[in-house]
Design a protein around this motif. Structure first.
Motif, PDB file in Angstrom:
ATOM      1  N   GLN A  53     -10.580   2.090 -10.196  1.00 13.81           N
ATOM      2  CA  GLN A  53     -10.076   3.417  -9.855  1.00 13.81           C
ATOM      3  C   GLN A  53      -8.620   3.520 -10.300  1.00 13.81           C
ATOM      4  O   GLN A  53      -7.788   2.698  -9.924  1.00 13.81           O
ATOM      5  CB  GLN A  53     -10.189   3.656  -8.349  1.00 13.81           C
ATOM      6  CG  GLN A  53     -11.626   3.736  -7.858  1.00 13.81           C
ATOM      7  CD  GLN A  53     -11.714   4.044  -6.373  1.00 13.81           C
ATOM      8  OE1 GLN A  53     -10.774   3.794  -5.619  1.00 13.81           O
ATOM      9  NE2 GLN A  53     -12.835   4.609  -5.962  1.00 13.81           N
ATOM     10  N   LEU A  54      -8.317   4.539 -11.088  1.00 11.91           N
ATOM     11  CA  LEU A  54      -6.975   4.738 -11.605  1.00 11.91           C
ATOM     12  C   LEU A  54      -6.392   6.047 -11.103  1.00 11.91           C
ATOM     13  O   LEU A  54      -7.102   7.037 -10.945  1.00 11.91           O
ATOM     14  CB  LEU A  54      -6.985   4.731 -13.136  1.00 11.91           C
ATOM     15  CG  LEU A  54      -7.474   3.443 -13.815  1.00 11.91           C
ATOM     16  CD1 LEU A  54      -7.399   3.591 -15.329  1.00 11.91           C
ATOM     17  CD2 LEU A  54      -6.682   2.237 -13.338  1.00 11.91           C
ATOM     18  N   GLN A  55      -5.106   6.027 -10.857  1.00 13.16           N
ATOM     19  CA  GLN A  55      -4.385   7.202 -10.387  1.00 13.16           C
ATOM     20  C   GLN A  55      -3.713   7.901 -11.572  1.00 13.16           C
ATOM     21  O   GLN A  55      -3.640   7.350 -12.676  1.00 13.16           O
ATOM     22  CB  GLN A  55      -3.321   6.772  -9.370  1.00 13.16           C
ATOM     23  CG  GLN A  55      -3.869   6.031  -8.161  1.00 13.16           C
ATOM     24  CD  GLN A  55      -2.763   5.622  -7.217  1.00 13.16           C
ATOM     25  OE1 GLN A  55      -1.862   6.397  -6.914  1.00 13.16           O
ATOM     26  NE2 GLN A  55      -2.826   4.376  -6.741  1.00 13.16           N
ATOM     27  N   PRO A  56      -3.198   9.110 -11.347  1.00  5.20           N
ATOM     28  CA  PRO A  56      -2.463   9.791 -12.418  1.00  5.20           C
ATOM     29  C   PRO A  56      -1.298   8.927 -12.899  1.00  5.20           C
ATOM     30  O   PRO A  56      -0.561   8.358 -12.100  1.00  5.20           O
ATOM     31  CB  PRO A  56      -1.968  11.074 -11.742  1.00  5.20           C
ATOM     32  CG  PRO A  56      -2.966  11.329 -10.658  1.00  5.20           C
ATOM     33  CD  PRO A  56      -3.352   9.963 -10.144  1.00  5.20           C
ATOM     34  N   GLY A  57      -1.130   8.820 -14.199  1.00  3.21           N
ATOM     35  CA  GLY A  57      -0.053   8.011 -14.755  1.00  3.21           C
ATOM     36  C   GLY A  57      -0.431   6.566 -15.023  1.00  3.21           C
ATOM     37  O   GLY A  57       0.352   5.810 -15.596  1.00  3.21           O
ATOM     38  N   GLY A 102       1.843   2.030 -14.540  1.00  5.59           N
ATOM     39  CA  GLY A 102       1.577   3.068 -13.565  1.00  5.59           C
ATOM     40  C   GLY A 102       1.407   2.539 -12.157  1.00  5.59           C
ATOM     41  O   GLY A 102       1.546   1.337 -11.893  1.00  5.59           O
ATOM     42  N   PRO A 103       1.049   3.440 -11.229  1.00  6.62           N
ATOM     43  CA  PRO A 103       0.947   3.081  -9.812  1.00  6.62           C
ATOM     44  C   PRO A 103      -0.034   1.954  -9.520  1.00  6.62           C
ATOM     45  O   PRO A 103       0.151   1.202  -8.564  1.00  6.62           O
ATOM     46  CB  PRO A 103       0.483   4.396  -9.154  1.00  6.62           C
ATOM     47  CG  PRO A 103       0.904   5.470 -10.094  1.00  6.62           C
ATOM     48  CD  PRO A 103       0.795   4.879 -11.463  1.00  6.62           C
ATOM     49  N   SER A 104      -1.097   1.832 -10.305  1.00  9.54           N
ATOM     50  CA  SER A 104      -2.126   0.833 -10.018  1.00  9.54           C
ATOM     51  C   SER A 104      -1.904  -0.503 -10.726  1.00  9.54           C
ATOM     52  O   SER A 104      -2.759  -1.393 -10.672  1.00  9.54           O
ATOM     53  CB  SER A 104      -3.512   1.377 -10.389  1.00  9.54           C
ATOM     54  OG  SER A 104      -3.815   2.548  -9.644  1.00  9.54           O
ATOM     55  N   ALA A 105      -0.749  -0.657 -11.373  1.00 11.10           N
ATOM     56  CA  ALA A 105      -0.479  -1.891 -12.115  1.00 11.10           C
ATOM     57  C   ALA A 105      -0.490  -3.106 -11.199  1.00 11.10           C
ATOM     58  O   ALA A 105      -0.885  -4.199 -11.601  1.00 11.10           O
ATOM     59  CB  ALA A 105       0.851  -1.787 -12.845  1.00 11.10           C
ATOM     60  N   LYS A 106      -0.071  -2.906  -9.933  1.00 16.75           N
ATOM     61  CA  LYS A 106      -0.066  -4.047  -9.010  1.00 16.75           C
ATOM     62  C   LYS A 106      -1.472  -4.423  -8.560  1.00 16.75           C
ATOM     63  O   LYS A 106      -1.713  -5.557  -8.142  1.00 16.75           O
ATOM     64  CB  LYS A 106       0.802  -3.735  -7.784  1.00 16.75           C
ATOM     65  CG  LYS A 106       0.369  -2.537  -6.960  1.00 16.75           C
ATOM     66  CD  LYS A 106       1.278  -2.358  -5.770  1.00 16.75           C
ATOM     67  CE  LYS A 106       0.894  -1.152  -4.920  1.00 16.75           C
ATOM     68  NZ  LYS A 106       1.243   0.112  -5.551  1.00 16.75           N
ATOM     69  N   VAL A 107      -2.410  -3.494  -8.675  1.00 14.03           N
ATOM     70  CA  VAL A 107      -3.803  -3.774  -8.329  1.00 14.03           C
ATOM     71  C   VAL A 107      -4.531  -4.412  -9.509  1.00 14.03           C
ATOM     72  O   VAL A 107      -5.400  -5.266  -9.328  1.00 14.03           O
ATOM     73  CB  VAL A 107      -4.530  -2.482  -7.901  1.00 14.03           C
ATOM     74  CG1 VAL A 107      -5.983  -2.772  -7.522  1.00 14.03           C
ATOM     75  CG2 VAL A 107      -3.802  -1.814  -6.740  1.00 14.03           C
ATOM     76  N   TYR A 108      -4.168  -4.002 -10.716  1.00 15.32           N
ATOM     77  CA  TYR A 108      -4.794  -4.526 -11.929  1.00 15.32           C
ATOM     78  C   TYR A 108      -3.722  -5.125 -12.840  1.00 15.32           C
ATOM     79  O   TYR A 108      -3.422  -4.603 -13.916  1.00 15.32           O
ATOM     80  CB  TYR A 108      -5.553  -3.421 -12.665  1.00 15.32           C
ATOM     81  CG  TYR A 108      -6.590  -2.729 -11.816  1.00 15.32           C
ATOM     82  CD1 TYR A 108      -7.780  -3.371 -11.482  1.00 15.32           C
ATOM     83  CD2 TYR A 108      -6.374  -1.444 -11.319  1.00 15.32           C
ATOM     84  CE1 TYR A 108      -8.732  -2.746 -10.699  1.00 15.32           C
ATOM     85  CE2 TYR A 108      -7.321  -0.804 -10.527  1.00 15.32           C
ATOM     86  CZ  TYR A 108      -8.498  -1.468 -10.217  1.00 15.32           C
ATOM     87  OH  TYR A 108      -9.437  -0.852  -9.425  1.00 15.32           O
ATOM     88  N   PRO A 109      -3.103  -6.229 -12.423  1.00 17.21           N
ATOM     89  CA  PRO A 109      -2.034  -6.828 -13.225  1.00 17.21           C
ATOM     90  C   PRO A 109      -2.596  -7.546 -14.456  1.00 17.21           C
ATOM     91  O   PRO A 109      -3.762  -7.955 -14.470  1.00 17.21           O
ATOM     92  CB  PRO A 109      -1.404  -7.828 -12.253  1.00 17.21           C
ATOM     93  CG  PRO A 109      -2.551  -8.246 -11.382  1.00 17.21           C
ATOM     94  CD  PRO A 109      -3.378  -7.002 -11.201  1.00 17.21           C
ATOM     95  N   PRO A 110      -1.794  -7.704 -15.513  1.00 26.59           N
ATOM     96  CA  PRO A 110      -2.240  -8.479 -16.671  1.00 26.59           C
ATOM     97  C   PRO A 110      -2.681  -9.878 -16.245  1.00 26.59           C
ATOM     98  O   PRO A 110      -2.008 -10.539 -15.445  1.00 26.59           O
ATOM     99  CB  PRO A 110      -0.990  -8.537 -17.557  1.00 26.59           C
ATOM    100  CG  PRO A 110      -0.245  -7.282 -17.211  1.00 26.59           C
ATOM    101  CD  PRO A 110      -0.458  -7.105 -15.733  1.00 26.59           C
TER     102      PRO A 110
END
Length: 227
Positions: A52-56, A33-41
């Motif tokens: 904080q997570l966005q829709p999707g 989703g959109p926040s994957a770049k903020v919370y990468p594996p």
């Protein structure tokens, strides 16, 4: 020692303990989703953090108690509260049980699954174990790569067998695992870990850093259930 000094020492010890607890590591192991770049594996978070997570958005977190998936939108505490982590672990256990009716799960992330291609992290190259999901019939397995070729007679009723000692593992080399009778083939490239991790979080970090995705799946599926 005066009472005031004892009080100060005790207070300092409690403060240190609280600080250490707040720094306990939670690891992001999956993100979409959109926040994957903020919370990468591979991103480590203190248990006191909120995300904080966005829709999707979908983020899977791993700690020493198990795995937990958060879905946006919303603001979420990283630390599991109430039965959230236990519920997620129980859902995963039920899903694993459903899967086990068809294809058994690899019992260890360090086993070489002969049906999976990709990078494979190795903690101890001299003690590799091959694993197969179906053990009813005996098979022949041919391994090519590195310094040569070796064919193994894998007896019926056994799901694990030792990697042939006559074919040493070479880091960075590709090995082809073929089953001539079925035509199934997998290709693996080994990555030897210089400092094998000693815990779940360290193992997950090493697997993510080295791109050993199949092993990460096994580790997450086998994460202990939370109480």
């Amino acid at each position: 020692m005066k009472t005031t000094q004892l009080f100060k020492i005790g207070a300092a010890a409690l403060a240190f303990a609280a600080s250490s607890a707040s720094l306990a590591t939670v690891l992001v192991v999956r993100a979409q989703g959109p926040s994957a770049k903020v919370y990468p594996p591979g991103k480590a978070l203190p248990e006191s953090a909120k995300i904080q997570l966005q829709p999707g958005d979908s983020v899977m977190l791993l700690n020493t108690n198990g795995a937990r998936t958060l879905r946006g939108p919303g603001t979420f505490a990283v630390a599991a509260t109430g039965g959230g982590l236990a519920e997620a672990a129980n859902r995963r256990a039920r899903f694993s049980a459903m899967r086990s009716g068809e294809v058994p799960l690899n019992p260890s992330p360090w086993n070489v699954d002969i049906t999976q291609s990709g990078k494979l992290c190795v903690a101890n190259p001299s003690k590799l174990t091959l694993w197969r999901p179906q053990k009813e019939d005996g098979i022949k397995l041919t391994i090519r790569g590195g310094s040569g070729e070796q064919t193994i007679d894998w007896p019926a009723g056994t799901d694990t067998i030792a990697w042939p000692a006559s074919l040493p593992v070479t880091t960075g080399a590709e090995y082809q695992l073929s089953q001539p009778e079925s035509g199934d083939t997998a290709r693996v490239t080994f990555v030897t870990l210089n400092s094998p991790p000693g815990d779940t979080i360290g193992t997950a970090q090493s697997l993510i850093a080295n791109g050993c995705e199949n092993q990460l799946d096994v580790l997450v599926d086998g994460a202990p259930s939370a109480d």
